[in-house]
Design an enzyme around this catalytic site. Structure first.
Site, PDB file in Angstrom:
ATOM      1  N   HIS A  65      -6.143   1.526  -1.359  1.00 38.53           N
ATOM      2  CA  HIS A  65      -5.393   1.609  -2.620  1.00 38.53           C
ATOM      3  C   HIS A  65      -5.563   2.963  -3.315  1.00 38.53           C
ATOM      4  O   HIS A  65      -4.795   3.300  -4.209  1.00 38.53           O
ATOM      5  CB  HIS A  65      -5.776   0.457  -3.564  1.00 38.53           C
ATOM      6  CG  HIS A  65      -7.103   0.577  -4.225  1.00 38.53           C
ATOM      7  ND1 HIS A  65      -8.219  -0.115  -3.809  1.00 38.53           N
ATOM      8  CD2 HIS A  65      -7.490   1.280  -5.306  1.00 38.53           C
ATOM      9  CE1 HIS A  65      -9.238   0.155  -4.600  1.00 38.53           C
ATOM     10  NE2 HIS A  65      -8.820   1.008  -5.513  1.00 38.53           N
ATOM     11  N   ASP A 113      -8.345  -3.599   2.576  1.00 40.09           N
ATOM     12  CA  ASP A 113      -8.300  -2.404   1.725  1.00 40.09           C
ATOM     13  C   ASP A 113      -9.171  -1.299   2.330  1.00 40.09           C
ATOM     14  O   ASP A 113     -10.290  -1.042   1.881  1.00 40.09           O
ATOM     15  CB  ASP A 113      -8.781  -2.779   0.321  1.00 40.09           C
ATOM     16  CG  ASP A 113      -8.556  -1.673  -0.696  1.00 40.09           C
ATOM     17  OD1 ASP A 113      -7.846  -0.699  -0.376  1.00 40.09           O
ATOM     18  OD2 ASP A 113      -9.097  -1.786  -1.816  1.00 40.09           O
ATOM     19  N   SER A 207     -13.789   3.274  -6.548  1.00 44.11           N
ATOM     20  CA  SER A 207     -13.082   2.769  -5.373  1.00 44.11           C
ATOM     21  C   SER A 207     -13.266   3.686  -4.169  1.00 44.11           C
ATOM     22  O   SER A 207     -13.175   4.908  -4.281  1.00 44.11           O
ATOM     23  CB  SER A 207     -11.588   2.648  -5.671  1.00 44.11           C
ATOM     24  OG  SER A 207     -11.361   1.680  -6.651  1.00 44.11           O
TER      25      SER A 207
END
Length: 263
Positions: A65, A113, A207
């Site tokens: 992402h 992801d 992230s």
């Protein structure tokens, strides 16, 4: 994608909310985490940041992402950094020309992801830039295991910043905790992690960073609820080990000079 990530009831660590954020952690000894990568992601006039980690001189793992953004995306990987605001002599800045997002990645629920970024030129391995091992497909990290997550930037939800690399210790939790909190949780491809009192956590922008357990990168920071930092959900690297190895082989083939057949 942007609209989804702004929903207040969604599970997510916003990659464009600033550089990596560690809550309740502490600054690490400079260059003691030589596998850490700082990703600068530009799309149009917007710049966002994520974490990542070096697994081979030509490859960095991160969260899908982070780069799944509309428009033309340019990614620069910074290795060997401690203070990301200073042009440290140890830093290597490498423009990423290619990356591979897992073909079954779902931006709606953050399943699969994971992204592999190809570095060209390759990183120069030295005291400050080194790669970290990843687990084999059958390797699992047990509930109760104490792991670490590293990142740069905010040290609290209110926005206190740190430009140096910080690290927090988090415990692997039982699967049922994440299953109860999120209908999207998949035990084979995700790891349930966190500090129950929510005083320690990765946060917006972390992230893509690694969950390091027993000196291996077992997870990738993926998502969590915005207003409730426990539990956090990490991508389980062992699930994707065969896919990672296949992409690395393809990287090698791309770098092999063409040699004509003798026929």
């Amino acid at each position: 994608m942007l609209l989804l990530l702004l929903l207040t009831n969604a599970f997510v660590l916003l990659p464009w909310a600033g550089a990596g954020r560690i809550i309740g952690g502490q600054e690490v000894k400079p260059h003691s985490r030589p596998y850490m990568a700082h990703l600068e992601i530009k799309s149009g006039s917007q710049t966002s940041y994520c974490g990542g980690f070096l697994i081979r001189p030509d490859a960095v793992l991160s969260a899908a992402h982070c780069v799944d953004i509309e428009g033309t995306v340019r990614v620069t990987v910074i290795l060997g950094a401690h203070d990301i605001t200073c042009p440290e002599w140890s830093q290597q800045k490498i423009r990423v020309g290619q990356w591979v997002i897992h073909p079954e990645y779902s931006p709606d629920d953050f399943k699969n992801d994971i992204v592999l970024l190809k570095l060209k030129p390759r990183a120069r391995i030295n005291q400050n830039v080194q790669f970290i091992s990843i687990p084999r497909r059958n390797e699992h990290v047990e509930p109760g295991t104490l792991c670490t997550v590293s990142g740069w930037g905010l040290t609290s939800p209110k926005g206190n910043t740190s430009n140096v690399l910080r690290e927090v210790k988090l415990k692997v939790q039982k699967e049922k905790i994440c299953q109860q909190r999120s209908s999207n949780y998949q035990r084979q491809s995700m790891i349930c992690v966190g500090n129950k009192n929510s005083k320690k956590a990765s946060y917006q922008g972390d992230s893509g960073g690694p969950l390091v357990c027993n000196k291996k990168a077992h997870g990738i920071v993926s998502y969590a609820r915005i207003h409730h930092r426990f539990p956090e959900i990490f991508t389980r690297i062992s699930k994707f080990e065969p896919w990672i190895r296949e992409q690395l082989r393809r990287f090698e083939l791309q770098d092999t000079p063409f040699s004509p057949s003798s026929d």
